[in-house]
Design a protein around this motif. Structure first.
Motif, mmCIF file in Angstrom:
data_model
loop_
_atom_site.group_PDB
_atom_site.id
_atom_site.type_symbol
_atom_site.label_atom_id
_atom_site.label_comp_id
_atom_site.label_asym_id
_atom_site.label_seq_id
_atom_site.Cartn_x
_atom_site.Cartn_y
_atom_site.Cartn_z
ATOM 1 N N SER A 1 28.209 -8.317 -16.739
ATOM 2 C CA SER A 1 27.494 -7.599 -15.687
ATOM 3 C C SER A 1 27.702 -6.102 -15.767
ATOM 4 O O SER A 1 26.907 -5.326 -15.254
ATOM 5 N N SER A 2 28.808 -5.670 -16.441
ATOM 6 C CA SER A 2 29.041 -4.230 -16.571
ATOM 7 C C SER A 2 28.038 -3.577 -17.500
ATOM 8 O O SER A 2 27.885 -2.367 -17.504
ATOM 9 N N LEU A 3 27.314 -4.405 -18.336
ATOM 10 C CA LEU A 3 26.313 -3.846 -19.238
ATOM 11 C C LEU A 3 24.929 -3.809 -18.601
ATOM 12 O O LEU A 3 24.001 -3.265 -19.173
ATOM 13 N N VAL A 4 24.788 -4.417 -17.429
ATOM 14 C CA VAL A 4 23.509 -4.440 -16.735
ATOM 15 C C VAL A 4 23.419 -3.221 -15.827
ATOM 16 O O VAL A 4 24.318 -2.965 -15.037
ATOM 17 N N LYS A 5 22.332 -2.499 -15.935
ATOM 18 C CA LYS A 5 22.187 -1.277 -15.160
ATOM 19 C C LYS A 5 21.808 -1.584 -13.719
ATOM 20 O O LYS A 5 21.063 -2.522 -13.452
ATOM 21 N N PRO A 6 22.295 -0.772 -12.780
ATOM 22 C CA PRO A 6 21.849 -0.910 -11.393
ATOM 23 C C PRO A 6 20.363 -0.593 -11.269
ATOM 24 O O PRO A 6 19.760 0.010 -12.159
ATOM 25 N N ALA A 7 19.780 -1.003 -10.160
ATOM 26 C CA ALA A 7 18.377 -0.711 -9.898
ATOM 27 C C ALA A 7 18.159 0.810 -9.858
ATOM 28 O O ALA A 7 19.031 1.553 -9.416
ATOM 29 N N PRO A 8 17.013 1.301 -10.309
ATOM 30 C CA PRO A 8 16.772 2.755 -10.298
ATOM 31 C C PRO A 8 16.615 3.328 -8.897
ATOM 32 O O PRO A 8 16.900 4.505 -8.656
ATOM 33 N N LEU B 1 27.326 0.146 4.489
ATOM 34 C CA LEU B 1 25.973 0.231 3.947
ATOM 35 C C LEU B 1 25.589 -1.065 3.242
ATOM 36 O O LEU B 1 26.315 -1.547 2.370
ATOM 37 N N LEU B 2 24.454 -1.615 3.622
ATOM 38 C CA LEU B 2 23.870 -2.766 2.946
ATOM 39 C C LEU B 2 22.625 -2.289 2.212
ATOM 40 O O LEU B 2 21.707 -1.737 2.830
ATOM 41 N N THR B 3 22.580 -2.476 0.884
ATOM 42 C CA THR B 3 21.492 -1.928 0.067
ATOM 43 C C THR B 3 20.643 -3.042 -0.552
ATOM 44 O O THR B 3 21.117 -4.159 -0.795
ATOM 45 N N TYR B 4 19.408 -2.683 -0.810
ATOM 46 C CA TYR B 4 18.463 -3.592 -1.471
ATOM 47 C C TYR B 4 17.840 -2.848 -2.652
ATOM 48 O O TYR B 4 17.203 -1.805 -2.481
ATOM 49 N N GLY B 5 18.070 -3.383 -3.859
ATOM 50 C CA GLY B 5 17.581 -2.726 -5.063
ATOM 51 C C GLY B 5 16.071 -2.828 -5.216
ATOM 52 O O GLY B 5 15.471 -3.872 -4.960
ATOM 53 N N LEU B 6 15.464 -1.734 -5.674
ATOM 54 C CA LEU B 6 14.019 -1.673 -5.876
ATOM 55 C C LEU B 6 13.708 -1.449 -7.356
ATOM 56 O O LEU B 6 14.411 -0.685 -8.034
ATOM 57 N N PHE B 7 12.667 -2.103 -7.846
ATOM 58 C CA PHE B 7 12.182 -1.932 -9.217
ATOM 59 C C PHE B 7 13.230 -2.319 -10.249
ATOM 60 O O PHE B 7 13.282 -1.738 -11.337
ATOM 61 N N ASN B 8 14.077 -3.264 -9.908
ATOM 62 C CA ASN B 8 15.078 -3.750 -10.856
ATOM 63 C C ASN B 8 14.377 -4.603 -11.906
ATOM 64 O O ASN B 8 13.642 -5.538 -11.580
ATOM 65 N N LYS B 9 14.625 -4.328 -13.201
ATOM 66 C CA LYS B 9 13.937 -5.017 -14.291
ATOM 67 C C LYS B 9 14.605 -6.333 -14.656
ATOM 68 O O LYS B 9 14.117 -7.037 -15.548
ATOM 69 N N ARG B 10 15.692 -6.697 -14.002
ATOM 70 C CA ARG B 10 16.365 -7.968 -14.341
ATOM 71 C C ARG B 10 15.499 -9.143 -13.941
ATOM 72 O O ARG B 10 14.800 -9.093 -12.932
#
Length: 224
Positions: free
Chosen positions: A16-23, A215-224
């Motif tokens: 998971s450390s190689l997977v990028k966070p959502a932009p 803070l509760l976040t929701y990733g947008l445009f994540n390519k996973r």
């Protein structure tokens, strides 16, 4: 043997450390400055630098009563904390979610107000004063509208998975407060106006507003 290694490799989950966070990410924050919304964007390919904009709001105006002799003082606060903030968040370590952050904000209500009226005859230091003679007191503390901010915490503003969580501890720099006092009644017979500079000087250390946020976040445009 070769086919066995291939099956083992297929069953091993990716690091998971190689997977990028959502932009981008949108976040809901809750803390000492109220409830708010936040929008974040990664600023570097390694996602260690994040830009954020957000707004938070808190209000309180519940009356509370203080006993003073036979009567009471009804104190009505007018407290509104509304802050718009732009900040940059940096993760010093590549595989660690610790971060430091700094930015600047603006508040459209940079003051705290209170209204004081009497209910019944009240007593101050052995002196009894009727409800009519107490009058009305309106007090206000005012800070700067433009604020500085710095803090640190743990968590990502743009999560690797769809949802993320972060906690942040920081402080806003408000500047020294200015005192405004408007009144009627017995205070008009005193020299309290001469004490306002002394009061302001005693309050000059109240330049910072602590902030603890979840803070509760929701990733947008994540390519996973």
């Amino acid at each position: 043997m070769g086919s066995g290694l291939m099956r083992l490799s297929a069953q091993t989950p990716p690091d998971s450390s190689l997977v990028k966070p959502a932009p981008y990410a949108i976040g809901l924050q809750l803390g000492s400055t109220g409830i708010g919304l936040q929008l974040a964007k990664t600023l570097r390919a390694d996602s260690r630098l994040v830009g954020r904009i957000g707004v938070s709001y808190f209000a309180y105006d519940r009356v509370f009563r203080v006993k003073a002799g036979e009567g009471k003082l009804n104190i009505t606060p007018d407290l509104v904390v509304g802050i718009a903030l732009a900040s940059v968040k940096w993760h010093p370590f590549r595989r660690n979610q610790l971060f430091v952050t700094a930015g600047a904000g603006y508040t459209w209500r940079p003051n705290v107000k209170a209204n004081v009226i009497a209910e019944g005859n009240v007593k101050f230091g052995g002196l009894q004063i009727s409800e009519e003679n107490v009058g009305v007191v309106n007090a206000s503390l005012k800070w700067n509208s433009v604020l500085g901010y710095a803090g640190f915490g743990y968590g990502r503003s743009t999560p690797i998975r769809r949802l993320g969580f972060a906690v942040e501890l920081g402080a806003y720099y408000l500047g020294s407060p200015k005192v405004d006092l408007q009144y009627t009644g017995f205070l008009e017979t005193t020299t309290i106006d001469e004490q306002i500079p002394v009061i302001q000087n005693n309050l000059r250390s109240y330049r910072f507003l602590p902030s603890l946020q979840f803070l509760l976040t929701y990733g947008l445009f994540n390519k996973r």
